[in-house]
Design a protein around this motif. Structure first.
Motif, PDB file in Angstrom:
ATOM      1  N   ARG A   1       9.739  10.699  18.111  1.00  0.00           N
ATOM      2  CA  ARG A   1       8.504   9.983  18.447  1.00  0.00           C
ATOM      3  C   ARG A   1       7.490  10.906  19.143  1.00  0.00           C
ATOM      4  O   ARG A   1       6.522  10.426  19.731  1.00  0.00           O
ATOM      5  CB  ARG A   1       8.817   8.792  19.341  1.00  0.00           C
ATOM      6  N   GLY A   2       7.735  12.186  19.100  1.00  0.00           N
ATOM      7  CA  GLY A   2       6.806  13.131  19.699  1.00  0.00           C
ATOM      8  C   GLY A   2       6.854  13.157  21.216  1.00  0.00           C
ATOM      9  O   GLY A   2       5.882  13.543  21.869  1.00  0.00           O
ATOM     10  N   ILE A   3       7.987  12.748  21.794  1.00  0.00           N
ATOM     11  CA  ILE A   3       8.135  12.675  23.246  1.00  0.00           C
ATOM     12  C   ILE A   3       9.148  13.712  23.708  1.00  0.00           C
ATOM     13  O   ILE A   3      10.182  13.917  23.075  1.00  0.00           O
ATOM     14  CB  ILE A   3       8.599  11.264  23.688  1.00  0.00           C
ATOM     15  N   GLU A   4       8.838  14.388  24.805  1.00  0.00           N
ATOM     16  CA  GLU A   4       9.777  15.312  25.420  1.00  0.00           C
ATOM     17  C   GLU A   4      10.576  14.610  26.524  1.00  0.00           C
ATOM     18  O   GLU A   4      10.201  13.524  26.978  1.00  0.00           O
ATOM     19  CB  GLU A   4       9.029  16.511  26.021  1.00  0.00           C
ATOM     20  N   VAL A   5      11.661  15.233  26.970  1.00  0.00           N
ATOM     21  CA  VAL A   5      12.491  14.708  28.063  1.00  0.00           C
ATOM     22  C   VAL A   5      12.441  15.679  29.233  1.00  0.00           C
ATOM     23  O   VAL A   5      12.573  16.899  29.046  1.00  0.00           O
ATOM     24  CB  VAL A   5      13.956  14.499  27.619  1.00  0.00           C
TER      25      VAL A   5
END
Length: 877
Positions: A409-413
């Protein structure tokens, strides 16, 4: 060296020290008596009262010897990555409480190692504390050469209970596994971090009492506390490099090989999973057998985490169905003869484990829902480490899985934030599960001093409601005092008491102490030290001093109500087993004067019909007027007679049995009626779930049951009057009213949908051309949530085939939501939903993210919706 099985080593050790005069004692429960410890993690835990001279061994014994089952989880993340770390292990130990000391202990340790176990003397190495010349000389006299003895500092060879308290030097024995396991350094010696020298036995010489100023005062009696890791010794005697290759653990590894179709030793990744499954399954089986059930806190949380970690590793090897009971069957086969409790509770363990594995599948789905929700309200494009940790800790998501799902989803952690949370949890685990030696500091205190000086309190409350007593101790605000005067509150200890101390779920007695000069009101009774009963009092008049003679009187009517409720819990336990099955076991209770609560193991929701049948059976036994007889006997005799032990409880050598004329026999130290008819009747007021595999019934008896039924009747009459129907037509009329209400709500919802569809049709007419040529709609659709906005995009695209993109806004409960979405053709032409949301999200004091095809944001300021849409128009039109 001769090959010895784990069972052979265990028996040789115990028999050796038994022959030396030590009393062979059974392993204590994994639930320690010490409240400062989460789990039993060493063999000395059950013997602290002996070390502190609160209990004493009778002749001819000179000490004790045990094999103690232990669980430690403060290094859970290391387990499986090395060959030594385990969550469950067996600790062989022998202990002396002033009868033998260094010389005997060293001689016996050398004899056991070389003559009984047959270890080559030339491969044994010994470490001692820096200035413990005495122990060095003892080892030399036994034939140990100088170059096999090392001096190490306080960190390695001096044991302390804490800043103050019992302490002393220790001597550790190592086995040289050979140069091939070493680091190659010419200075390699015991204490080196490499695997060459394996420590297998620690001998602690507890001979000092550490003072606050750092000095060491000699203890009145010198003690011995030793610990030998059974798995480590098995590795030595079986000629293998790691604990996981020893007979017991290798058999459990083989279970995983069979289930997963993999070979141990073929790949590091699968080996790690096989080791964790083998180790954790032992912890799970033994913890459940000792009365620990899965929960979200304390010991239950440790159990659940171990179980889920094992299951997750199984999933990585392709096991998508419950499998842990296959391990438990093998554990029972391998260890049931030594630990019969795992046989006695096999059915319970099986059902708990199966239920937890099935629930974990649902939990994984919940975790995905949690992640979806977290991402929908995300401000920015990075998932906070705290939320990634929640997924790991609560839902069992490895951080690697979370990262993969977010990347889609194009999200980093925030991995650094996740690591910080993990470190904080480890620190909490270390603080909660404290090593056994640190728990010494919780002992002592004023109540322990009183117990040592005066001995145990004689309890006469089974047969008497009052007694003549003498004051032996007083305390106020944490300090011992000689007297309490009118208006002061404190704790009172007497030599004899009729007051029952709070324990076993039963509340403590209240009442009064009096003499010619004083009166003290008792507000509670507790047992701060085993065998010592303390009364919480407030002096109403006069003065009470140590040595005074007093007349003690309990609140007898209150005690009678407590007795009715307590006996009723035993009857309910019997009835629950009759209706639901023999797997039902007590998992907790609370008995006061006005109600009772009974927690029990069960694995599915009960039906109203089952609860009604339990209540009917219980009242049938009450009205049959069975005699209730309580008597004392030995624990062994009680077990032989088939008396039921309460699940998770720990018992001494002698126990008290409640016999309800043959239909129920259970161990219980509480107070009870003499005949079941004294209870009157029992009414179950509720039945509910209180956790995984745990349910609870709450009930009232006697006059409280009558009062409850009268209240129910009164409420029913009031409702009938409001509805203007006869008393027994209330439920029918209520059902009709609810049906009418539901029809009205359905009509209202239909009207709202029609309005929403009209709004969508209106919005569809707002399509205009974007800079890149595709058709776009930028509009406020009114009241909707995130799902409603996505649905609006689907409807608009279906109704307007030429539509290429949308930027939509809505509000839900005054919270603004933005959505940008585009077709593949619009994206190819230059539309980027993620960039749009990032540019306009600040207008609603929020943020979000997503991909080029779709992105969304939530915010805090709905008044900024118009500004956000205007910013989108400037950007795209």
């Amino acid at each position: 060296m001769e090959y010895l099985s784990t069972a052979d080593i265990r028996e040789k050790y115990l028999s050796f020290f038994e022959a030396k005069g030590c009393k062979r004692m059974p392993s204590s429960s994994l639930i320690p008596d010490d409240p400062s410890l989460l789990l039993t993690s060493a063999g000395m835990v059950q013997f602290k009262p002996y070390f502190l001279q609160q209990k004493h061994l009778e002749a001819p014994y000179v000490g004790t010897t045990t094999v103690q089952k232990c669980v430690r989880t403060n290094d859970i993340d290391i387990i499986g990555t090395t060959g030594r770390h385990l969550s469950f292990f067996e600790m062989l130990g022998n202990f002396s409480f002033g009868d033998y000391f260094k010389e005997e202990m060293c001689a016996w340790a050398y004899e056991l190692s070389t003559e009984v176990l047959g270890l080559p003397a030339e491969r044994l190495y010994f470490t001692v504390y820096l200035d413990d010349d005495e122990t060095i000389e003892i080892w030399k006299k036994l034939g140990v050469p100088d170059d096999h003895i090392s001096r190490l500092g306080e960190e390695d060879n001096f044991w302390r209970a804490g800043p103050t308290g019992p302490c002393g030097p220790c001597s550790e024995i190592y086995f040289d596994q050979g140069e091939q396991y070493g680091c190659g350094s010419p200075d390699c010696a015991p204490g080196c971090d490499c695997d060459r020298f394996l420590e297998y036995w620690n001998l602690v010489f507890t001979q000092y009492d550490g003072q606050e100023d750092g000095t060491l005062a000699p203890l009145p009696k010198k003690n011995i506390d030793t610990g030998m890791g059974l798995e480590r010794m098995a590795a030595i005697m079986q000629g293998v490099q790691t604990n996981y290759e020893t007979d017991v653990l290798r058999s459990l590894v083989a279970v995983g090989e069979r289930l997963c179709g993999v070979v141990y030793g073929a790949a590091p990744e699968s080996d790690l999973s096989l080791r964790i499954m083998a180790d954790h399954s032992r912890s799970v089986a033994f913890m459940i057998a000792d009365g620990i059930l899965p929960s979200n806190e304390g010991r239950g949380y440790v159990l659940r985490r171990l179980l889920r970690r094992a299951v997750m590793k199984g999933h990585l090897l392709g096991l998508d169905k419950p499998f842990l009971n296959e391990y438990v069957d093998e554990i029972v086969r391998l260890m049931g003869q030594v630990y019969p409790e795992i046989i006695d509770n096999r059915e319970l363990a099986g059902r708990v484990i199966l239920s937890e594995e099935e629930r974990f599948g649902a939990t994984l789905r919940q975790g995905r829902a949690f992640l979806d929700e977290a991402l929908s309200g995300l401000e920015g494009t990075t998932l906070p480490g705290e939320q990634a940790f929640t997924l790991h800790d609560t839902y069992g998501f490895p951080v690697e899985v979370t990262r993969e799902m977010c990347e889609e989803r194009g999200i980093e952690v925030d991995v650094d934030g996740f690591t910080r949370c993990m470190d904080q949890q480890k620190a909490r685990a270390r603080a909660a599960s404290k090593d056994a030696d640190k728990a010494w500091s919780t002992y002592g205190g004023i109540m322990n001093d009183i117990l040592e000086e005066t001995g145990a309190t004689e309890f006469v409350g089974y047969t008497k409601n009052e007694a003549e007593v003498r004051v032996v101790g007083l305390a106020r605000c944490g300090k011992r005092v000689e007297a309490l005067v009118a208006g002061e509150s404190g704790e009172l200890v007497v030599d004899v008491t009729p007051f029952y101390a709070e324990k076993g779920g039963q509340v403590g007695d209240i009442g009064v102490f009096t003499n010619a000069e004083a009166t003290a009101r008792v507000t509670n009774t507790q047992e701060p030290e085993k065998g010592l009963i303390a009364h919480d009092i407030t002096v109403e008049n006069g003065r009470i001093a140590v040595g005074d003679e007093l007349h003690a009187v309990i609140d007898a009517p209150r005690r009678a109500r407590i007795c009715r409720n307590h006996t009723a819990t035993h009857i309910l336990h019997w009835a629950l087993r009759q209706v639901l099955g023999d797997h039902v076991k007590q998992a907790g209770s609370f008995v006061s004067e006005n109600r009772l609560r009974f927690d029990f193991t069960h694995f599915e929701a009960t039906t109203p019909e089952q609860v009604a049948e339990v209540e009917r059976l219980a009242n049938e036994k009450i009205m049959e007027n069975h005699a209730a007889r309580a008597y004392e006997t030995s624990l062994a005799s009680a077990r032989e007679a088939g008396v039921m032990a309460l699940f998770g409880e720990k018992y001494g050598e002698f126990v008290r049995v409640l016999d309800l004329e043959g239909f129920s026999q259970e161990l219980c130290g509480g107070t009870h009626v003499s005949a079941t008819s004294e209870i009157g009747f029992v009414k179950i007021t509720s039945e509910s779930s209180v956790g995984a595999n745990l349910r609870r019934v709450e009930a009232v008896t006697s006059f409280d049951a009558l009062a409850y039924m009268n209240r129910v009747e009164s409420e029913l009459k009031e409702t009938a009057e409001e509805l203007r129907v006869p008393l027994f037509d209330v439920s029918e009329r209520t059902a009709l009213n609810l049906k009418s209400l539901k029809e009205m709500q359905t009509k209202l919802k239909r009207n709202k949908q029609v309005g929403a569809e009209d709004r969508i049709a209106e919005v569809a007419s707002l399509a205009v051309a974007a800079k890149e040529g595709y058709a776009i709609i930028i509009a406020n659709v009114g009241e909707a949530d995130a799902g409603g906005l996505r649905n609006a995009w689907d409807v608009l695209r279906a109704r307007t085939p030429e539509l290429g993109a949308v930027v939509l806004a809505a509000r839900k409960d005054d919270a603004p939501i933005l959505l940008a979405a585009g077709t593949p053709e619009a994206v190819e032409a230059g539309f980027n939903a993620g960039a749009v949301i990032k540019a306009i999200g600040s207008c609603i004091k929020g943020g979000g993210g997503g991909k080029a095809e779709m992105a969304q944001a939530g915010g805090k300021d709905a008044s900024g919706i118009d500004a956000a849409l205007e910013a989108a128009r400037e950007m795209l039109l």
